[in-house]
Design an enzyme around this catalytic site. Structure first.
Site, PDB file in Angstrom:
ATOM      1  N   THR A 168       0.810  -1.219   0.000  1.00  0.00           N
ATOM      2  CA  THR A 168       0.000   0.000   0.000  1.00  0.00           C
ATOM      3  C   THR A 168       0.845   1.272   0.000  1.00  0.00           C
ATOM      4  O   THR A 168       2.054   1.227   0.176  1.00  0.00           O
ATOM      5  CB  THR A 168      -0.950   0.005   1.221  1.00  0.00           C
ATOM      6  OG1 THR A 168      -0.194  -0.311   2.394  1.00  0.00           O
ATOM      7  CG2 THR A 168      -2.054  -1.008   1.070  1.00  0.00           C
ATOM      8  N   ASP A 169       0.155   2.420  -0.182  1.00  0.00           N
ATOM      9  CA  ASP A 169       0.829   3.721  -0.271  1.00  0.00           C
ATOM     10  C   ASP A 169       0.752   4.480   1.050  1.00  0.00           C
ATOM     11  O   ASP A 169       0.618   5.698   1.063  1.00  0.00           O
ATOM     12  CB  ASP A 169       0.171   4.572  -1.365  1.00  0.00           C
ATOM     13  CG  ASP A 169       0.037   3.817  -2.670  1.00  0.00           C
ATOM     14  OD1 ASP A 169       1.055   3.273  -3.116  1.00  0.00           O
ATOM     15  OD2 ASP A 169      -1.069   3.746  -3.218  1.00  0.00           O
ATOM     16  N   SER A 225       1.255   8.832   4.896  1.00  0.00           N
ATOM     17  CA  SER A 225       0.693   8.744   3.549  1.00  0.00           C
ATOM     18  C   SER A 225       1.825   9.016   2.580  1.00  0.00           C
ATOM     19  O   SER A 225       2.461  10.069   2.654  1.00  0.00           O
ATOM     20  CB  SER A 225      -0.417   9.782   3.359  1.00  0.00           C
ATOM     21  OG  SER A 225      -0.757   9.865   1.992  1.00  0.00           O
ATOM     22  N   ARG A 226       2.092   8.067   1.683  1.00  0.00           N
ATOM     23  CA  ARG A 226       3.233   8.236   0.777  1.00  0.00           C
ATOM     24  C   ARG A 226       2.894   9.156  -0.393  1.00  0.00           C
ATOM     25  O   ARG A 226       3.729   9.391  -1.243  1.00  0.00           O
ATOM     26  CB  ARG A 226       3.727   6.868   0.288  1.00  0.00           C
ATOM     27  CG  ARG A 226       4.208   6.030   1.465  1.00  0.00           C
ATOM     28  CD  ARG A 226       4.975   4.791   1.070  1.00  0.00           C
ATOM     29  NE  ARG A 226       5.299   4.051   2.278  1.00  0.00           N
ATOM     30  CZ  ARG A 226       4.665   2.977   2.695  1.00  0.00           C
ATOM     31  NH1 ARG A 226       3.662   2.488   2.002  1.00  0.00           N
ATOM     32  NH2 ARG A 226       5.017   2.368   3.811  1.00  0.00           N
ATOM     33  N   VAL A 227       1.651   9.654  -0.438  1.00  0.00           N
ATOM     34  CA  VAL A 227       1.282  10.651  -1.444  1.00  0.00           C
ATOM     35  C   VAL A 227       1.435  12.042  -0.834  1.00  0.00           C
ATOM     36  O   VAL A 227       1.876  12.981  -1.474  1.00  0.00           O
ATOM     37  CB  VAL A 227      -0.155  10.413  -1.943  1.00  0.00           C
ATOM     38  CG1 VAL A 227      -0.614  11.531  -2.858  1.00  0.00           C
ATOM     39  CG2 VAL A 227      -0.236   9.080  -2.673  1.00  0.00           C
TER      40      VAL A 227
END
Length: 520
Positions: free
Chosen positions: A338-339, A364-366
């Protein structure tokens, strides 16, 4: 009378072709043994992996294990009515489910059959349950926010359309609540929602459906149920079926959200099937390809390129941990796919911090790419500040003397924790979130007692909506923290602080009550 040999040969050949077309050439096999959701079948020599087969009573199965002398089949339905020696036929088709707007507002099983007693579902289209996920060239970076309505998540671990954000934590820490609140918050956004319940108690799922109906969320939501009493094959297939239903909108240029509740139970169902089919067990007795089981599911969530319509599928997989053990096999698998993850901590939950998100290891990698500009500016350092506050709080518990600056940081931290608390099924508009978080991070709550922060917040939002709607509208319109907007927010907070200090809002309510005629 002479006969032409060529004419005779052509007539015989034509007759043979006509005869062959009338023969049923489908593969047929016999059930050798059946039980616990699987069947071992002799024959079906031409069957392919993942092909649908049909038993004599009409039950559908999937060819799972292709062995030398038999075929291992998982049964998608009631296996108790299948007997040894019965006939099994291959269909030549892959498993597919109905898709389309007809499914919105309905409760279905993983094969698309209705469970809500509202009559049959007749759709024009079907989609295969298993497809290869879109490639890198068919995607674009995640940049459009998907608002959850939860202050803690939208401010610190924002989710974008097309992202996969894991919700992880022990049982009874509010994981499902995060997913349901996010679905409720999509009311006017045009996002179609899918809730996949795997291995959940039917009474729990009924409660969730009732809450979605109450809030009007069922108008744009489909619930796929493979409950605790459903056979393992249906629990295994359910997330793939829900994804196919959601992909219909993604490939159609629209936006969809899917909540998998939860993938731990899908992994357990897959382990059961694999052990019954005598696949070799690996770590924690899970089969070696359990990672692939989850990765090929979650890779199907994407933000499609503009050339392909720009649609998106956002997923919120839920994973249950045991005693906070995030380094166990299935949690580490899904974390790596997951991101980002939202980690819900039992200690925070029991201390009344809801949602019980641990800001230290949630990520959150965004990141800011999935936030509106004003939220990015207002809440930029909030996550680090909150994580630092938790460390400072632990240090302060040692009973050492604290200097004024450290005490001030602690006090600010306590107030920010209060601000980020939120009731269940009460998602908040992102502009309301911005105004409240702005007030907290800029120190406007430092003199408000911590136990009054939530009262202050409610009254402040009521004040803004009723007395300063132009400020709210301008923030909503520009969605950026310009000097002009800062001045207007500061002036609104200042005016409200004066009223709050004098008990203005409460006095006004009391005066209104006095003026109203009393019913005798």
């Amino acid at each position: 009378m002479k006969f032409n040999s060529d004419e005779i040969a052509s007539v015989i050949q034509q007759e043979i072709e006509n005869f062959a077309s009338q023969i049923d050439v489908r593969d047929v096999g016999r059930v050798l043994e059946v039980g616990d959701g699987i069947a071992r079948v002799y024959g079906l020599s031409g069957v392919m992996a993942q092909e649908m087969v049909e038993f004599a009573n009409g039950t559908i199965g999937l060819a799972f294990n292709l062995e030398e002398n038999s075929v291992g089949i998982i049964i998608l339905g009631d296996y108790l009515n299948i007997a040894e020696g019965e006939e099994v036929r291959s269909t030549g088709r892959l498993l597919s489910v109905p898709v389309g707007d007809e499914l919105l507002g309905r409760v279905v099983d993983p094969l698309g059959n209705p469970l809500d007693g509202k009559g049959p579902i007749i759709t024009k289209q079907r989609r295969p349950v298993e497809i290869i996920a879109p490639g890198v060239a068919e995607r674009q970076p995640v940049s459009e926010p998907l608002q959850t309505g939860l202050k803690a998540i939208d401010a610190m671990t924002p989710i974008g359309r097309g992202q996969r954000e894991l919700v992880i934590g022990d049982r009874k820490t509010g994981k499902t609540a995060v997913g349901i609140d996010t679905i409720i918050n999509q009311r006017d956004s045009g996002v179609k929602c899918f809730y996949v319940a795997v291995g959940q108690k039917e009474s729990t799922v009924a409660g969730v459906i009732e809450k979605l109906r109450e809030t009007g969320a069922m108008d744009y939501t489909t619930v796929i149920v493979a409950g605790a009493s459903a056979p393992a094959p249906l629990q295994y297939v359910a997330p793939y079926s829900g994804t196919s239903m959601a992909e219909h909108y993604m490939f159609g240029g629209q936006h969809a959200l899917i909540v998998y509740d939860d993938l731990s139970k899908q992994a357990v169902a897959y382990r059961q099937l694999s052990l019954l089919l005598r696949r070799p067990p690996g770590r924690e007795a899970y089969p070696g390809d359990v990672f692939y089981c989850h990765s090929r599911l979650l890779e199907r969530s994407a933000k499609m390129s503009d050339e392909l319509g720009g649609g998106s599928l956002t997923s919120l997989p839920i994973i249950e941990t045991l005693e906070g053990e995030v380094s166990a096999y299935i949690p580490t698998n899904v974390i790596s796919i997951t991101d980002g993850q939202i980690y819900l901590q039992p200690d925070l939950f029991f201390a009344g911090v809801k949602p019980a998100m641990n800001a230290g290891i949630s990520v959150s990698r965004v990141g800011g790419a999935a936030q509106i500009k004003i939220m990015k500016k207002v809440a930029g350092g909030l996550r680090l500040d909150l994580a630092a506050f938790r460390e400072l709080e632990a240090f302060a518990q040692l009973g050492t003397e604290l200097d004024a600056a450290t005490q001030a940081r602690l006090d600010r931290g306590y107030r920010m924790v209060e601000i980020l608390k939120q009731g269940q099924y009460e998602p908040m508009n992102v502009i309301d979130q911005v105004l409240v978080i702005y007030a907290g991070t800029r120190g406007h709550l430092d003199k408000i007692p911590a136990n009054q922060v939530q009262t202050w917040e409610k009254q402040f939002l009521t004040f803004v909506h009723n007395q300063k709607p132009e400020v709210w509208d301008e923030v909503d319109k520009k969605k950026d923290l310009t000097d002009g907007i800062v001045q207007k927010i500061e002036s609104a907070i200042k005016e409200f602080q004066t009223q709050y200090a004098s008990g203005g809002l409460d006095k006004k309510k009391a005066e209104r009550r006095e003026r109203e005629p009393v019913a005798v």
